[in-house]
Design a protein around this motif. Structure first.
Motif, mmCIF file in Angstrom:
data_model
loop_
_atom_site.group_PDB
_atom_site.id
_atom_site.type_symbol
_atom_site.label_atom_id
_atom_site.label_comp_id
_atom_site.label_asym_id
_atom_site.label_seq_id
_atom_site.Cartn_x
_atom_site.Cartn_y
_atom_site.Cartn_z
ATOM 1 N N PRO A 125 2.314 8.705 9.142
ATOM 2 C CA PRO A 125 1.475 9.449 10.091
ATOM 3 C C PRO A 125 1.546 8.806 11.468
ATOM 4 O O PRO A 125 1.559 7.572 11.595
ATOM 5 N N SER A 126 1.577 9.623 12.496
ATOM 6 C CA SER A 126 1.790 9.114 13.850
ATOM 7 C C SER A 126 0.724 8.105 14.271
ATOM 8 O O SER A 126 1.009 7.142 14.983
ATOM 9 N N TYR A 127 -0.525 8.301 13.843
ATOM 10 C CA TYR A 127 -1.589 7.395 14.265
ATOM 11 C C TYR A 127 -1.545 6.052 13.520
ATOM 12 O O TYR A 127 -2.282 5.127 13.850
ATOM 13 N N LEU A 128 -0.670 5.965 12.508
ATOM 14 C CA LEU A 128 -0.481 4.703 11.782
ATOM 15 C C LEU A 128 0.917 4.141 12.041
ATOM 16 O O LEU A 128 1.423 3.329 11.274
ATOM 17 N N GLU A 129 1.509 4.567 13.129
ATOM 18 C CA GLU A 129 2.908 4.254 13.426
ATOM 19 C C GLU A 129 3.186 2.746 13.481
ATOM 20 O O GLU A 129 4.308 2.304 13.235
ATOM 21 N N LYS A 130 2.190 1.950 13.799
ATOM 22 C CA LYS A 130 2.425 0.505 13.896
ATOM 23 C C LYS A 130 2.912 -0.082 12.574
ATOM 24 O O LYS A 130 3.615 -1.099 12.549
ATOM 25 N N PHE A 131 2.562 0.564 11.454
ATOM 26 C CA PHE A 131 2.976 0.065 10.150
ATOM 27 C C PHE A 131 4.437 0.397 9.828
ATOM 28 O O PHE A 131 4.957 -0.023 8.792
ATOM 29 N N VAL B 236 0.840 -1.203 0.000
ATOM 30 C CA VAL B 236 0.000 0.000 0.000
ATOM 31 C C VAL B 236 0.875 1.253 0.000
ATOM 32 O O VAL B 236 1.639 1.484 0.932
ATOM 33 N N PHE B 237 0.743 2.059 -1.052
ATOM 34 C CA PHE B 237 1.535 3.287 -1.160
ATOM 35 C C PHE B 237 0.745 4.542 -0.828
ATOM 36 O O PHE B 237 1.294 5.641 -0.884
ATOM 37 N N ASP B 238 -0.510 4.413 -0.513
ATOM 38 C CA ASP B 238 -1.326 5.577 -0.179
ATOM 39 C C ASP B 238 -1.722 5.498 1.288
ATOM 40 O O ASP B 238 -2.353 4.526 1.724
ATOM 41 N N PHE B 239 -1.359 6.512 2.073
ATOM 42 C CA PHE B 239 -1.641 6.481 3.505
ATOM 43 C C PHE B 239 -3.135 6.589 3.809
ATOM 44 O O PHE B 239 -3.599 6.134 4.858
ATOM 45 N N GLY B 240 -3.903 7.201 2.909
ATOM 46 C CA GLY B 240 -5.348 7.256 3.101
ATOM 47 C C GLY B 240 -5.972 5.874 2.976
ATOM 48 O O GLY B 240 -6.867 5.510 3.744
ATOM 49 N N ILE B 241 -5.490 5.090 2.031
ATOM 50 C CA ILE B 241 -5.965 3.720 1.869
ATOM 51 C C ILE B 241 -5.493 2.876 3.047
ATOM 52 O O ILE B 241 -6.247 2.045 3.580
ATOM 53 N N LYS C 92 7.416 -6.427 11.041
ATOM 54 C CA LYS C 92 6.098 -6.931 10.645
ATOM 55 C C LYS C 92 5.724 -6.536 9.222
ATOM 56 O O LYS C 92 4.951 -7.235 8.556
ATOM 57 N N TYR C 93 6.238 -5.383 8.783
ATOM 58 C CA TYR C 93 5.865 -4.881 7.465
ATOM 59 C C TYR C 93 7.118 -4.537 6.666
ATOM 60 O O TYR C 93 8.046 -3.914 7.186
ATOM 61 N N GLU C 94 7.107 -4.913 5.403
ATOM 62 C CA GLU C 94 8.246 -4.622 4.526
ATOM 63 C C GLU C 94 8.276 -3.136 4.192
ATOM 64 O O GLU C 94 7.253 -2.532 3.859
ATOM 65 N N ASN C 95 9.466 -2.541 4.282
ATOM 66 C CA ASN C 95 9.630 -1.148 3.867
ATOM 67 C C ASN C 95 9.864 -1.132 2.358
ATOM 68 O O ASN C 95 10.868 -1.647 1.869
ATOM 69 N N VAL C 96 8.938 -0.544 1.622
ATOM 70 C CA VAL C 96 8.990 -0.618 0.158
ATOM 71 C C VAL C 96 9.448 0.688 -0.480
ATOM 72 O O VAL C 96 9.130 0.974 -1.639
ATOM 73 N N GLY C 97 10.214 1.484 0.256
ATOM 74 C CA GLY C 97 10.748 2.725 -0.298
ATOM 75 C C GLY C 97 10.082 3.943 0.302
ATOM 76 O O GLY C 97 9.689 3.942 1.466
ATOM 77 N N THR C 98 9.932 4.985 -0.506
ATOM 78 C CA THR C 98 9.265 6.206 -0.062
ATOM 79 C C THR C 98 8.055 6.449 -0.957
ATOM 80 O O THR C 98 7.828 5.728 -1.930
ATOM 81 N N LEU C 99 7.294 7.478 -0.633
ATOM 82 C CA LEU C 99 6.098 7.776 -1.419
ATOM 83 C C LEU C 99 6.432 8.117 -2.865
ATOM 84 O O LEU C 99 5.614 7.928 -3.769
ATOM 85 N N LYS C 100 7.632 8.612 -3.114
ATOM 86 C CA LYS C 100 8.025 9.006 -4.471
ATOM 87 C C LYS C 100 9.088 8.107 -5.088
ATOM 88 O O LYS C 100 9.303 8.139 -6.302
ATOM 89 N N GLU C 101 9.757 7.296 -4.279
ATOM 90 C CA GLU C 101 10.794 6.411 -4.801
ATOM 91 C C GLU C 101 10.569 4.995 -4.267
ATOM 92 O O GLU C 101 10.949 4.675 -3.142
ATOM 93 N N GLN D 63 7.737 3.427 4.710
ATOM 94 C CA GLN D 63 7.709 3.704 6.151
ATOM 95 C C GLN D 63 8.231 5.090 6.544
ATOM 96 O O GLN D 63 8.109 5.484 7.703
ATOM 97 N N ALA D 64 8.783 5.849 5.595
ATOM 98 C CA ALA D 64 9.238 7.204 5.911
ATOM 99 C C ALA D 64 8.030 8.135 6.025
ATOM 100 O O ALA D 64 7.056 8.006 5.281
#
Length: 319
Positions: free
Chosen positions: A90-96, A64-69, A101-110, A86-87
């Motif tokens: 949002p603080s309220y979604l910090e568990k992700f 998932v690359f969209d924080f709203g989704i 537990k979750y793969e870091n798949v880059g940044t929102l733009k890269e 993971q960069a």
């Protein structure tokens, strides 16, 4: 002796035939189970801004690359999230942001395409920031674009949520959440006064204004707050303005989105914004400069949780 041998042979044949029957029954059971599984696998075709994508419903491994989704999947209790950027989470979604537990798949733009490819995801969900990489994502796994169209915010938002509900079998839950948000919106529209507002994005000393049909135009278009300047051009990045412009426009209220806070820089929007010129405005004098939560407004807008919180923040401005 011959009689004993005949009895033994007969018993052996009975045992052999019984074993064959059991094997056939087991094989038939496995085949039936496989057929049932195949029959129960239902596909869905999603038409979105970048094309049409077909895949199995209820995917179990989703990037998932969209924080709203991501916000919405979290709200709906969908546990299929496997990878996120993971960069600047949002603080309220910090568990992700938990890399164990979750793969870091880059940044929102890269995007980290190598990491995503290794994951073998069932589905990838992107939005505007990743649109240019759609083909590269699609080469790895079925990819769906679920971005919010700010020119028709609620229609776009509701469409995304309904699509999410269809993908994961959460149609009833989505319907209930959207109804609750609609009630909130009606309440804030009823509370809105004749006060005219200016929406501003502060970014390291620079400021941009947003009007109707823009990135933060939901305040005017949906929540019913009047504009201090009807001539602001609609755009994603806003109309660059000066502090002199703010004084000249003299809004009754100002809604401020602090990008600095969203991306974790030290610069304070309040320190740069509330200068001598802005202090002469009605908004400042009436203590009507409202700093909106950048997690919801800048990072994760368009989610079931974020939109609900966005409504609450505007509502509180009129209480």
């Amino acid at each position: 002796m011959k009689k004993l041998l005949l009895i033994a042979f007969t018993l052996m044949m009975v045992a052999f035939l019984a074993a064959c029957g059991a094997d056939e029954e087991a094989t038939d059971s496995k085949t039936a189970a496989a057929d049932t599984k195949e029959a129960s696998t239902e596909t869905i075709t999603v038409t979105h801004e970048l094309g049409e994508t077909t895949f199995d419903k209820n995917p179990e491994k989703v990037v998932v690359f969209d924080f709203g989704i991501l916000d919405s999947m979290d709200k709906l209790g969908i546990e299929a999230v496997a990878g996120v950027p993971q960069a600047n989470m949002p603080s309220y979604l910090e568990k992700f942001a938990d890399a164990e537990k979750y793969e870091n798949v880059g940044t929102l733009k890269e995007a980290d395409f190598e990491a995503i490819h290794a994951m073998k995801p069932d589905l990838i969900i992107i939005s505007g920031r990743q649109a240019a990489m759609y083909e590269e994502f699609s080469d790895i796994a079925p990819t769906v674009h679920l971005g919010v169209d700010t020119t028709k915010y609620m229609e776009s938002f509701e469409s995304n949520m309904n699509t999410l509900g269809e993908i994961f079998g959460k149609e009833d839950e989505v319907k209930e959440e959207l109804a609750a948000i609609e009630t909130q919106i009606e309440d804030v529209k009823a509370s809105a006064t004749d006060e005219k507002a200016l929406i501003v994005l502060a970014n390291e000393g620079k400021i941009s204004a947003y009007g109707a049909a823009s990135r933060f135009g939901i305040i005017h278009d949906v929540f019913g707050v009047k504009q201090a300047d009807e001539g602001i051009e609609a755009s994603t990045h806003g109309q660059s303005i000066s502090f002199e412009y703010i004084l000249e426009t003299n809004p009754d209220m100002m809604f401020v989105v602090d990008r600095n806070a969203a991306v974790g820089t030290d610069a304070s929007a309040k320190d740069s914004l509330e200068n001598e010129l802005v202090q002469k405005t009605t908004a400042y004098k009436e203590d009507k400069i409202i700093y909106l939560d950048p997690d919801y407004w800048y990072l994760s807008g368009g989610g079931l949780q974020s939109v609900s919180e966005m409504v609450k923040e505007i509502q509180s401005a009129f209480e």
